[in-house]
Every structure is written in structure tokens, then in C-alpha cells.
Design an enzyme around this catalytic site. Structure first.
Site, PDB file in Angstrom:
ATOM      1  N   PRO A  17      53.973  34.986  24.765  1.00 40.92           N
ATOM      2  CG  PRO A  17      54.393  36.689  23.207  1.00 40.92           C
ATOM      3  CD  PRO A  17      54.759  36.215  24.582  1.00 40.92           C
ATOM      4  CG  MET A  18      54.526  30.496  23.252  1.00 38.18           C
ATOM      5  SD  MET A  18      55.015  29.031  24.187  1.00 38.18           S
ATOM      6  CE  MET A  18      54.081  29.229  25.695  1.00 38.18           C
ATOM      7  CB  CYS A 100      57.437  36.622  14.859  1.00 37.93           C
ATOM      8  SG  CYS A 100      56.946  35.139  13.962  1.00 37.93           S
ATOM      9  CG  HIS A 183      64.018  35.072  22.058  1.00 33.94           C
ATOM     10  ND1 HIS A 183      63.260  34.396  21.145  1.00 33.94           N
ATOM     11  CD2 HIS A 183      64.850  34.142  22.576  1.00 33.94           C
ATOM     12  CE1 HIS A 183      63.608  33.121  21.118  1.00 33.94           C
ATOM     13  NE2 HIS A 183      64.587  32.943  21.975  1.00 33.94           N
ATOM     14  CG  ASN A 223      61.758  34.786  25.856  1.00 29.76           C
ATOM     15  OD1 ASN A 223      61.754  34.803  24.620  1.00 29.76           O
ATOM     16  ND2 ASN A 223      61.203  33.810  26.536  1.00 29.76           N
ATOM     17  N   GLY A 245      58.614  30.646  28.056  1.00 27.94           N
ATOM     18  CA  GLY A 245      57.811  30.190  26.918  1.00 27.94           C
ATOM     19  C   GLY A 245      57.502  28.712  27.014  1.00 27.94           C
TER      20      GLY A 245
HETATM   21  C1  FMN Z   1      54.568  27.372  19.550  1.00 26.89           C
HETATM   22  C2  FMN Z   1      55.218  28.715  19.734  1.00 26.89           C
HETATM   23  C3  FMN Z   1      54.573  29.841  19.274  1.00 26.89           C
HETATM   24  C4  FMN Z   1      55.145  31.106  19.450  1.00 26.89           C
HETATM   25  N1  FMN Z   1      54.451  32.219  19.082  1.00 26.89           N
HETATM   26  C5  FMN Z   1      54.942  33.464  19.393  1.00 26.89           C
HETATM   27  C6  FMN Z   1      54.160  34.628  19.212  1.00 26.89           C
HETATM   28  O1  FMN Z   1      52.997  34.576  18.824  1.00 26.89           O
HETATM   29  N2  FMN Z   1      54.729  35.841  19.509  1.00 26.89           N
HETATM   30  C7  FMN Z   1      56.008  35.941  19.986  1.00 26.89           C
HETATM   31  O2  FMN Z   1      56.473  37.047  20.270  1.00 26.89           O
HETATM   32  N3  FMN Z   1      56.745  34.841  20.204  1.00 26.89           N
HETATM   33  C8  FMN Z   1      56.246  33.617  19.946  1.00 26.89           C
HETATM   34  N4  FMN Z   1      56.967  32.504  20.244  1.00 26.89           N
HETATM   35  C9  FMN Z   1      58.294  32.658  20.875  1.00 26.89           C
HETATM   36  C10 FMN Z   1      58.137  32.659  22.403  1.00 26.89           C
HETATM   37  O3  FMN Z   1      57.350  33.733  22.840  1.00 26.89           O
HETATM   38  C11 FMN Z   1      59.520  32.728  23.075  1.00 26.89           C
HETATM   39  O4  FMN Z   1      60.142  33.936  22.732  1.00 26.89           O
HETATM   40  C12 FMN Z   1      60.426  31.581  22.648  1.00 26.89           C
HETATM   41  O5  FMN Z   1      59.748  30.335  22.710  1.00 26.89           O
HETATM   42  C13 FMN Z   1      61.677  31.521  23.541  1.00 26.89           C
HETATM   43  O6  FMN Z   1      61.324  31.315  24.888  1.00 26.89           O
HETATM   44  P1  FMN Z   1      61.420  29.844  25.572  1.00 26.89           P
HETATM   45  O7  FMN Z   1      62.800  29.345  25.288  1.00 26.89           O
HETATM   46  O8  FMN Z   1      61.170  30.089  27.024  1.00 26.89           O
HETATM   47  O9  FMN Z   1      60.408  28.980  24.913  1.00 26.89           O
HETATM   48  C14 FMN Z   1      56.415  31.235  20.077  1.00 26.89           C
HETATM   49  C15 FMN Z   1      57.042  30.079  20.549  1.00 26.89           C
HETATM   50  C16 FMN Z   1      56.453  28.836  20.395  1.00 26.89           C
HETATM   51  C17 FMN Z   1      57.151  27.611  20.948  1.00 26.89           C
END
Ligand code: FMN
Length: 345
Positions: A17-18, A100, A183, A223, A245
Site C-alpha cells: 500500500p502506498m 505508518c 516491514h 517487506n 513497495g
Molecule cells: C509514497 C509511499 C507511500 C506509502 N504509503 C503507505 C501506506 O499507505 N500504508 C502503508 O502501510 N505503508 C505505506 N508506505 C510504506 C510501504 O508500504 C512500504 O512498507 C515501504 O515503502 C517499504 O517497502 P519498500 O522498501 O519495498 O518500498 C508507503 C511508502 C511510500 C514510498
């Protein structure tokens, strides 16, 4: 015989989710690349669902399935109401955000701070269970550091050791979650932006592997910082699933290979041209509806990440689309971009 586990309950790969990214247009784009991965909505607060425009917040195209709705909240009552309202939309599961670290979210006692209140998280999960028969999952951090965080009963509390995460899991476990997405970084609640909180706290994959070892009956997804199929393959030796992500955004073409983790080594034989052709009718539909075609095109900007043609692709598909409709420009890109790159699978 191998035990059958539903790919929805135990996805090998999911796309995180992002906020501001995983909207319905991005999810549609992704479905042109990976058919099997579990996709997520952006985080939506329970309050927004209770008071907001449900159609706008929750509607999606069936093609996006399997799809998880991620909710954030701090009140079992609100979470229950939100989950109940979401029932009409038929998501495949509901996920609770306990990861978050943003000030706004923490300030409202939602997201990562909840790791300090496992009893409340447990109550929320039970409330979600009352609201739906769908799988309920959680996304959390390996821990939190509240040093300098100014909330009445939280300042300077630190829950960042492996034992703290185990304590958290022990308390919420009997609420029978269908999946724990971890995470592999602590969230530092004071002084770091959400972006810094994805980069500065060190990655601790070993603790997620250990969690799976210590709780083998739980479905554990890892994650944080995972970027390639080789890395996914490595993690899958230790845990049940991998959540991707930023890499899904920064290099979406990489995801064309991830369905092989479901189908025993058969990867989607897709080219960039196939993916562009997947987007084209969607763009035309947006144009017909008088909507902005950039709603989906902006998500495809990195389709040529790291290969020849990336600059040309971005130039052709970037607005303003003055002299030519966006769909015509995409067709132009199909004619102009290097054919070997367009067609390579
Ligand atoms: C732009 C952005 C928005 C994000 N929004 C959320 C979110 O709405 N909910 C959530 O649980 N994590 C959110 N995250 C965190 C990601 O879900 C993920 O846990 C984090 O980016 C680490 O994974 P990655 O290293 O593969 O990017 C967000 C990350 C980014 C970059």
C-alpha cells in the site's frame, strides 16, 4: 501431500500500500504486468470511510483483484463501522495499518504507534472480524522508537527489540490474523519524515526470519528494500511472502517475472509493448469520459527504467498533451521507440 493455501491468504508476492501511488489507475496498470500478486489500496482511515464518499474512496475494477483494502484507525468501533461499510465492495481482505510513522497518523494514535498498544490492536482486529468474514491481515514494523516523541503516555518509550515484537505478536495472535506483513525496520517516531523512516533505520531481515521460525504456524510476509526477483527468491526460503513497495514504482517492468513464484517457474512472457497495449484502451476510455489520461500514464513513466528509450518514452507521454491526444502519443511511442526494447521479453 502439500497443504493447499489460498494465494489470497498467502500471496507469494504483494505490492505494498502506498499513499498517492496505489490508486485504482496504478493497480490497473500493474495488472497488465502481474496477474497474481496481491495488490493493496492506499491507506484509508476509518473516519474517511465513515464520513466520506464511499464510491470515490472504495470503488475498484474487478480486474484489480486480488485486492486488499488497507485501513487505519485507533478505535474498535470506527474500524468495525468502516469494515462493515466496505463489505459492499467485495475486497479480498482487509489489512490494518500498524506501520505508518507520519506525524499526522501517529498524532491521531494510528499506524506505527499502535505497536505500543497491542491490547488495543487486538480489540480492533476482533472488531474487524465482527464486521467481515474476509481474511484480516496486519502490516506492522519490527518495532518503534518513541524517543523524544511528545505524547502524554508515550514519550521516550522504546519497543525496538526482537522480544518487544514477540510480545506484540503474542498479545494479538489469538485474534487469528491471516497474515502478518513485517516491514523489517523500526519506525522512529520523532524527528524523521516518513521518507527518512523508510531509509534511515537499518533493515533487520533476520528478525523477520526468526519470527517465522519461532511462530511457524503464522503466515509471515517480509517487506523493506526488496528490489529484484533474485532477492524475492532468497527471502522466500525463510518466509511465506514478500511485499514490494518502491521498486514496483521505480521499475515496474521487474514485476513481469513475479508470477513465476505462483506458477512454479513460469514467468509472464510479456514485453513492454504488451504492457503499453494493455494501457491503451484504458487511456482511450479516460479520454472518452473526459478524464485526465495522465491518471494512468504517470504511473507508467518508469516502464523503460534502466534501458534505452527511457528519456524518449517520458518525453512522448508527459503532459501537456496539446497538439495530440494522449492515446495518439502513446501510439507514436509504439512507432518511435527502439523495437528491440519494446519487444524484448
Ligand atoms: C509514497 C509511499 C507511500 C506509502 N504509503 C503507505 C501506506 O499507505 N500504508 C502503508 O502501510 N505503508 C505505506 N508506505 C510504506 C510501504 O508500504 C512500504 O512498507 C515501504 O515503502 C517499504 O517497502 P519498500 O522498501 O519495498 O518500498 C508507503 C511508502 C511510500 C514510498
Amino acid at each position: 501431500m502439500k497443504k493447499y493455501i489460498s494465494p489470497i491468504k498467502a500471496p507469494k508476492v504483494s505490492i505494498a500500500p502506498m499513499v498517492d501511488r496505489t490508486d485504482r489507475h496504478f493497480r490497473y496498470f500493474l495488472r497488465g504486468i502481474t496477474k497474481k500478486s496481491l495488490l493493496y489500496t492506499e491507506m484509508i482511515t476509518a473516519q474517511a470511510i465513515i464520513h466520506g464518499d464511499l464510491e470515490k474512496l472504495l470503488a475498484f475494477d474487478k480486474i484489480e483483484k486480488p485486492l486488499s483494502l488497507q485501513v487505519a484507525g485507533c478505535s474498535p468501533d470506527d474500524i468495525y463501522k468502516a469494515v462493515k461499510l466496505a463489505e459492499a465492495f467485495d475486497y479480498d481482505e482487509i489489512n490494518l495499518n500498524v506501520g505508518c510513522p507520519s506525524d499526522r497518523v501517529s498524532g491521531n494514535q494510528m499506524g506505527a504507534v499502535l505497536m505500543a498498544y497491542p491490547e488495543l490492536v487486538r480489540e480492533m482486529i476482533l472488531a474487524m472480524r465482527e464486521g467481515t468474514k474476509k481474511p484480516i491481515t496486519i502490516k506492522h514494523r519490527i518495532g518503534i522508537d518513541g524517543t523524544g516523541y511528545l505524547s502524554d503516555d508515550f514519550n521516550n518509550k522504546i519497543f525496538d527489540r526482537y522480544e518487544d515484537m514477540v510480545n506484540f505478536i503474542n498479545i494479538i495472535e489469538d485474534a487469528k490474523l491471516d497474515r502478518f506483513t513485517v516491514h523489517a525496520r523500526v519506525a522512529i517516531l520523532a524527528g524523521l519524515s516518513p521518507k527518512e523512516n523508510r531509509e534511515i533505520p537499518p533493515i533487520r531481515y533476520d528478525e523477520v526470519y526468526k519470527l517465522k521460525k519461532d511462530f511457524p504456524h503464522l503466515n509471515i510476509e517480509i517487506n523493506g528494500g526488496i528490489k529484484t526477483c533474485d532477492e524475492i527468491e532468497e527471502h522466500l526460503k525463510y518466509v511465506d511472502g514478500v511485499m514490494i513497495g518502491r521498486a514496483s514504482y521505480e521499475n515496474p517492468f521487474m514485476l513481469r517475472d513475479v508470477d513465476k513464484f505462483y506458477d512454479g517457474d513460469i514467468k509472464n512472457s510479456l514485453s513492454r509493448k504488451d504492457i503499453i497495449e494493455w494501457m491503451l484502451p484504458y487511456i482511450e476510455q479516460l479520454e472518452t469520459n473526459g478524464e485526465n489520461p495522465n491518471l494512468i500514464l504517470k504511473h507508467g513513466l518508469e516502464l523503460f527504467h534502466g534501458v534505452r528509450g527511457t528519456r524518449q518514452w517520458k518525453q512522448i507521454i508527459s503532459p501537456p498533451f496539446k497538439d495530440m491526444k494522449a492515446s495518439e502519443r502513446v501510439k507514436l511511442a509504439l512507432r518511435e521507440l527502439p523495437e528491440d526494447i519494446l519487444n524484448s521479453k
